[in-house]
Structure formats: C-alpha cells, structure tokens
Write an enzyme that holds these catalytic residues in place. Structure first.
Site, PDB file in Angstrom:
ATOM      1  N   ASP A 263      10.042   1.173  -5.983  1.00 50.45           N
ATOM      2  CA  ASP A 263      10.512   0.564  -4.748  1.00 50.45           C
ATOM      3  C   ASP A 263       9.390   0.761  -3.720  1.00 50.45           C
ATOM      4  O   ASP A 263       8.521   1.610  -3.879  1.00 50.45           O
ATOM      5  CB  ASP A 263      11.840   1.170  -4.281  1.00 50.45           C
ATOM      6  CG  ASP A 263      12.572   0.215  -3.335  1.00 50.45           C
ATOM      7  OD1 ASP A 263      11.915  -0.707  -2.777  1.00 50.45           O
ATOM      8  OD2 ASP A 263      13.789   0.372  -3.129  1.00 50.45           O
TER       9      ASP A 263
HETATM   10  C1  BGC Z   1      14.013  -2.430  -0.932  1.00 50.94           C
HETATM   11  C2  BGC Z   1      13.861  -3.280  -2.169  1.00 50.94           C
HETATM   12  C3  BGC Z   1      12.985  -4.472  -1.864  1.00 50.94           C
HETATM   13  C4  BGC Z   1      11.660  -3.988  -1.333  1.00 50.94           C
HETATM   14  C5  BGC Z   1      10.683  -5.107  -1.012  1.00 50.94           C
HETATM   15  C6  BGC Z   1      12.686  -2.089  -0.292  1.00 50.94           C
HETATM   16  O1  BGC Z   1      12.870  -1.498   0.937  1.00 50.94           O
HETATM   17  O2  BGC Z   1      14.716  -1.241  -1.239  1.00 50.94           O
HETATM   18  O3  BGC Z   1      15.124  -3.688  -2.624  1.00 50.94           O
HETATM   19  O4  BGC Z   1      12.830  -5.246  -3.013  1.00 50.94           O
HETATM   20  O5  BGC Z   1      11.886  -3.245  -0.148  1.00 50.94           O
HETATM   21  O6  BGC Z   1      11.135  -5.881   0.039  1.00 50.94           O
END
Ligand code: BGC
Length: 756
Positions: A263
């Site tokens: 993530d």
């Molecule tokens: C989120 C993800 C997301 C990523 C990119 C993160 O903060 O938890 O679900 O895909 O950001 O935007």
C-alpha cells in the site's frame, strides 16, 4: 485460541504455518516462466531492482532496453482514478479522464450477485484499458469488522462467503477483459484509525475462516494477478514483510503466481520485505531501491530472491498486454456500456428495510412531493480522503426523481441540514467557535425551510445518511449516528407531516432508532454511482421492485457490535474512556460478554480480535443480541413463498456436495427478485461454531405467480474448520441443520442432514 497465546504464536508463526494446507490451484501465470528465464538472464542487478519500486506515483518500471513496458496502476476499486501528476497527489486536469463512477463496495455486495460483480469487473477493466492501465487497485475485500470502519463503504460484506463470491466475480470480469486486479488490503485492514501502526492480534482460526477467504477465493478460483499488502501489522509483522501471509499462505498454500505491491507508503524494510514476498514498493524507492542493491552486494539478500521477485512481476507483465501510449486516452474514459452496468448494479442494490405500504409512491392526481435532505443533491463520487472518481456525471437522487416523475408530481426541495464537509488540518479555537455559531444559525434557517416544505406536501422523501466526508479512508467514524442533526430534524418533520419515506445514502450501518420509528418506509441506497439517482427513482416509483439485501447487520446500537462489546475496539486509553461510557448503557446480554480483564488501558496499537469468528451476524445470533435489521434483510414490492426443501441425500461423506432444492413462488403482483439464502447450523459438532453461517445463496427473478425450483449446492469441503493445533483444515463431521430463508433473521425452512 486464547489471545495471550497469540503473541507467542506470532513469533513462531512462520515455521508453524508453513505448507499447512493442500495446494490445489496452479496459476496460469506460470506458463511464462521459460520466457522469463531468458529475460532475467539478460538483466543487470540494477535493472532488476529498478522494477521493484515506484517509477511514478502510479507506475512501476519495466526494462526499456528489452522492450518490457512499465506497469501502470489505477485506483480502484469503484472507478478508474483520474490521471495523476507523476510525483504528486494532484490530478493533471485532463478532460478525457472522466470515468464511470460504479456503486461502491457495499452497494455491489447488496446485490448478492456474482454475475453483477463480473459485469462490474468487466466495466472497470474496459475503462482501465481505454486509459492504458494494466492493473486496477481493487477490488477492496476486507471483512467489515466494525460498523464504524472508515472504508466499510469500499469493502463488501461482514460475511466471508458473500465477499468471496463477489471477489471472484469482480476478478474474473476484470481479468477476462484484459486488466489485472489487485486484491486489497491483504490482510486484516479492518480499521482506519491507526491503520499505519496498528497490530492485528488474531488467532489462526478466525483469520483463516473469516478474514482470509475472500483473498483465497480471488487467488484460487479467479487467479488474481495482484495483491496489495495492507498498512497494518498482523501478529507482530508488517503486512508488507509478513512471511506467513505473503510467502507461506498466499504463494505456497494458495498458489498465487502474481505480484504483491505495498500500500502507498506501507513498506518498512529492505531485507524483510524482499525476502518475505513483497514485489513492488509503492510509491517510493526508500527500501527497494539503492538500499536493496546495497543489501545484495553486502550478501544480506541473495540475487536469487531478487530474481524471483522480478519473475513474479514479469509474469503479470507478460499476461497483460501493454497499451502503447499513442493508443491510450483517445476516448472519454466513461462509456455508455459501463454506465449501463453502473445502473444495473445500482438498481439491484437498493435495500428496502421497511414499508408500511407507502411505497411505491402513488402518483395519481399529481401529488406534491417534498424532497428534504442534503444527500438529495450531494455528489458521492469523491470527497473525504482516498479513492475518488472524477466522474463524467452523477445523477443525484433529486435529479433522478425529476428525470423519472418530473411531469407526474410537483417536486419541492429543501436541504434540511448542513452536510459534514471534509477539511484538512486542525482548526484554531476561534475558527471552531465561529463555525459553531454559523452552524447554529444555518440549522435554524434550514430547519424552518424544511418544515415549510414538509407542510405543503402529501409525502416527504427524506434523503439523508452519511456522505464521503463522514465515511472516509484514514479514519473511522466515532459513532454510527446520522450526522448533522438529522435525527432531530426528522422528528420535527414528523410532527408537521407523518408521511415520511427515508432514504439513507450511506455506505455503512447507521443508528436507525429514530428514523425507523418516524418513517413509513426506510431504504438504503448507498453511494450508488453514476446512475444512482435514476436507480433510486425507479425503485421509489415502482418501475422496479427493490431487490438489494443487507451485506451487513444493522445493530440496535453500536455498542452491541462484537469488537465494541468486547472492548477490542476502540483501542488505547483515550478511546477506552469513550468506550467506558458506551458500555455503561449496554444491554445486560451484551455486558455479560465483556471480558473481565481490562485490555483498554494498553497500547493503542494492539487490536485484539478476541471475538474470534463471531463477526457480524455470527456474533448477534450466537449471543442472542437483538438487531435492528439482520444480515441479508431486504423487502420487495411482492411476496415470496418458500416450500419443499429437499436434499439429494440424507447422509454425506467428506468429499460430497450437498445438493439442495427449494420451491419458490412469487405470490404477489409484481416481477421481483428474491435472494434465497442457505445457512447451516451445526448440531453435535466437535468444535465450537457460530449459531449459523451463510453457505449458499441464489438471486432469482420471478414474475407474479411464477414458481421455480431453486437449486443450491454446498461442498462439504467448504464446511471445514481450521485446526489450530495441527495447523490444517479438518472436517467436523456432524449432524447439521440447513436453514433456508430470506435473511439471517427470517428462516423459512429447515432440514437436518448427516455428515459422516
Ligand atoms: C489506499 C489504497 C490506494 C492507494 C493509492 C492508499 O492510501 O489505502 O487503497 O490504492 O492509497 O491511491
């Protein structure tokens, strides 16, 4: 397993859990391995490492010299994100990147339709490909453990089986149409507060039986190509460097052949991450860049491990055909075919919780309909923090009503309350005081307008609920009450005009005590995408029957829910004080379940899962806690009769499949869908089980007076338990009762069979 032992287990987890279950799935991605041997043999260490971290915010590198294209990612899960700056969080301000806003996760789940999930994945993939993207950052499939969870609206359900069926549908739909998925967030990302520091302390059985099944199904049944590791720790290890989760369970047991990306900002180490199975550090290169090259050179990481991580990425790269830059972004992202899918999902997701006959709306003599509530005009495609869609359009509830019945009714509107708006950063005391005063004035004005409008109408559509600032990534809600004084407002409206239909535009459970008592009908219409307003209007006026079913339980009060009742959430001393006030009002039935010890004054980063498998309805049913609306509940404009529950046999052996049939009749006056649900209750089991567990379901469409034999199947393999002593799946062969009904709280037919 006792929680006290889990921390000890955490340290031992790696050797204990390795290779524990049979691997039956083999990823189709392995077919590329020969070709990949040739590619890797030509690569320098620097080129390899260059693939293991971000190149840009949503891109990781290929190998230009060898003609291997970069991998382009797009959020997901409910619409392709706008084109972003290479190194920032701002959009590029393009015109053609406006996408279709698909209903969010809980709305999709409320359809109880794996077929619609397949269409949804298809739609997402088509738009991803128009934009030249290779991997969709979705579906988001964590279990909805707490009603307040900030991402409940993005996630699917509190139930692992329902979540699994939909995860498989979405994944197949997307990958059959040329885009890879990225199942997220693996694993136990069940709260947003402290998500970047919290440690989920969880027993193996609950983890295997409740939290992992959607991921397992996505991998084993749909061959998902991507997985995103979660921000949190599980049993002491960060998810991005969790050997048990990534190497042992995901790859060795489930046969995952694809790539794991972190993530965003969720990587914490070099050696630990690369060895434990992380492929790509997003969106940085702090750990899997130069630091990794140094670690290889220093002998801390063998180049074989790097090769293996590169191989896993290349498999996905070779399976997903890159779209040349000159072919991408030629058309508007959102296309009519996808808008149609968004409508279909929305129209089958709306849940009618209560109806005393006021719905469908009666439109004879051009009635005056008062629409009251800020959510009647609020756009839900973006807002708050996190996944937003720059939608091409979004039909709001008010617009939907005007589209469908603008000529058949006089629609008058009042906003009623000031919606919560998301703001970044902290406010000064002066700003807060000023806001308070402004709010009081505006509340008086908005209430007055609403009451005037209410007095003029024959029926009121109160359109409230949460919004995307209330339900948001990055933080959980403090409670589940309707925000902005909606309860108070609706009570006042009821004094002026009792003909109230309440529509909640929310993605998660709300406290319904007030709205239920003053409303003649009550619906949830979710954050329902581009076509949400049209779908809602079609349901309200009776063009279609409502057919959504709750993917989660709505508790009577928040403190009845398992993690709250047991003091497992919220964590930490500060939160514990808030919690202490909550539990002081708890039902005696729930209070008796509260643990004797006080885990609350401890580290706020320890999230104990001592409710174990008793998540959602499993808890309420087992502990006899009454609920506001049960899991699976949803009314229609017709009536269904269930009869003649049969099974193909009376006794089953461990590899058998139970074939179930039941006669279903639409005994009312309108075409409608019913979702037939099969739960099982174990009678003389050898281990403890929840009171009931969903094991099969089927959405059936029937004309008035039409009959159908509905067939459902349960493989005994699906009834196994995770044995914490031997660390493997075991049969619990016992007598079971099959419970067939319209929700977890409405069982119509029962039958016992024997598993031997
Ligand atoms: C989120 C993800 C997301 C990523 C990119 C993160 O903060 O938890 O679900 O895909 O950001 O935007």
């Amino acid at each position: 397993m006792k929680i006290a032992n889990i921390l000890v287990l955490a340290a031992l987890a790696v050797p204990l859990l390795g290779g524990a279950a049979d691997k039956e799935h083999q990823s189709a991605l392995l077919q590329y391995d020969k070709q990949i041997d040739g590619i890797i043999s030509q690569m320098t260490l620097e080129e390899k490492v260059n693939m293991l971290h971000a190149k840009f915010m949503f891109v990781s590198a290929g190998i230009e010299r060898l003609g291997i294209a970069d991998i382009k990612y797009a959020d997901g899960p409910f619409g392709i994100r706008e084109e972003m700056q290479p190194k920032g969080w701002a959009g590029l301000g393009w015109e053609t990147d406006k996408a279709t806003f698909f209903p969010t996760g809980s709305a999709l789940a409320a359809t109880w339709s794996p077929e619609l999930a397949y269409s949804y994945g298809t739609g997402m993939a088509r738009e991803a490909r128009l934009r030249g993207k290779d991997m969709i950052l979705g579906p988001a499939i964590n279990i909805q453990r707490i009603p307040t969870g900030g991402r409940t609206y993005e996630y699917l359900s509190e139930d692992p089986f329902l979540s699994s069926r939909l995860a498989v549908g979405y994944t197949k739909g997307a990958q059959d149409n040329g885009a890879a998925v990225c199942l997220k967030h693996y694993a136990m990302n069940n709260q947003e507060n402290n998500r970047g520091t919290v440690n989920a302390i969880i027993g193996e059985r609950a983890m295997r039986e409740i939290y992992l099944p959607p991921f397992r199904a996505g991998v084993e049944e749909a061959d998902a190509y991507g997985v995103m590791s979660a921000y949190n720790k599980v049993n002491g290890f960060w998810c991005a460097e969790n050997d048990m989760l990534l190497n042992k369970i995901l790859r060795q047991e489930w046969g995952f052949g694809g790539m794991v990306i972190s993530d965003w900002g969720g990587t914490h180490s070099t050696v630990g991450s690369i060895k434990s199975g992380l492929n790509v550090e997003m969106p940085d290169q702090k750990y899997l860049g130069k630091a990794l090259i140094d670690s290889v050179k220093a002998g801390k990481v063998s180049e074989d491990v790097v090769n293996q991580r590169v191989r896993e990425i290349l498999r996905v790269r070779l399976a997903i055909k890159p779209i040349p830059a000159e072919k991408a972004n030629k058309e508007m992202t959102s296309q009519p075919a996808q808008q149609k899918i968004a409508y279909e999902v929305a129209s089958k997701s709306i849940v009618l919780l209560k109806n005393d006959g006021i719905l469908p709306l009666k439109l004879k003599n051009k009635p005056v309909i008062a629409v009251i509530g800020a959510n009647a005009i609020q756009i839900m495609a973006s807002g708050g923090m996190g996944a937003g869609v720059k939608t091409l359009y979004e039909v709001t509830p008010l617009e939907g009503l005007k589209n469908r019945i603008g000529d058949k009714a006089e629609i008058i509107y009042a906003k009623g309350y000031e919606p919560v708006a998301f703001t970044w950063g902290r406010k000064t005391p002066e700003q807060l005081e000023k806001e308070k005063q402004d709010k009081e004035l505006s509340t008086q004005k908005l209430t007055k307008e609403a009451l005037e409008v209410a007095a003029k109408a024959s029926v009121i559509l109160f359109i409230g609920g949460d919004n995307r600032s209330v339900e948001s990534e990055g933080s959980d809600r403090k409670d589940i009450f309707l925000p902005s004084g909606q309860d108070e407002l609706i009570r006042k409206i009821a004094e002026v005009n009792p003909n109230i239909v309440t529509v909640l535009v929310s993605g998660a459970p709300n406290d319904l005590n007030v709205v239920k008592s003053v409303s003649k009908a009550l619906l949830i219409s979710w954050f329902n995408g581009t076509e949400g307003g049209n779908a809602l209007a079609d349901v309200l006026v009776g063009n279609i029957s409502p057919s959504g079913r709750l993917p989660f339980t709505i508790p009577v009060k928040l403190e009845d829910s398992p993690a709250y009742a047991l003091g497992n959430y919220p964590q930490g001393k500060k939160n514990a004080d808030v919690f202490a006030n909550l539990v002081s009002e708890t039902d005696p039935a729930v209070k008796s379940q509260i643990k004797k010890e006080e885990p609350k004054k401890e580290d706020p980063n320890n999230a104990r899962y001592s409710e174990e498998s008793l998540v959602g309805y499993r808890w309420y049913d087992t502990k006899n806690v009454s609920v506001m609306y049960p899991f699976g509940h949803g009314l229609t404009y017709t009536t269904f009769e269930y009869a003649n529950l049969k099974t193909d046999k009376e006794k089953y052996e461990k590899n058998d499949v139970i074939s179930i049939s039941v006669e279903l009749k639409n005994s009312g006056k309108m075409l409608a869908d019913e979702v037939v649900q099969v739960y099982i209750h174990r009678i003389n089991s050898s281990v403890e089980w929840p009171q009931k567990e969903l094991k099969a379901f089927s959405r059936v469409t029937l004309n008035p007076n039409e009959n159908k034999t509905v067939k459902l199947e349960i493989a005994l393999e699906r009834l196994r338990f995770w044995n914490e002593k031997s660390h493997k799946w075991d049969d619990d062969l016992c007598k079971i009762e099959l419970l067939v009904g319209a929700s977890a709280g409405d069982i119509k037919l029962k039958k016992e069979v024997i598993l031997k």
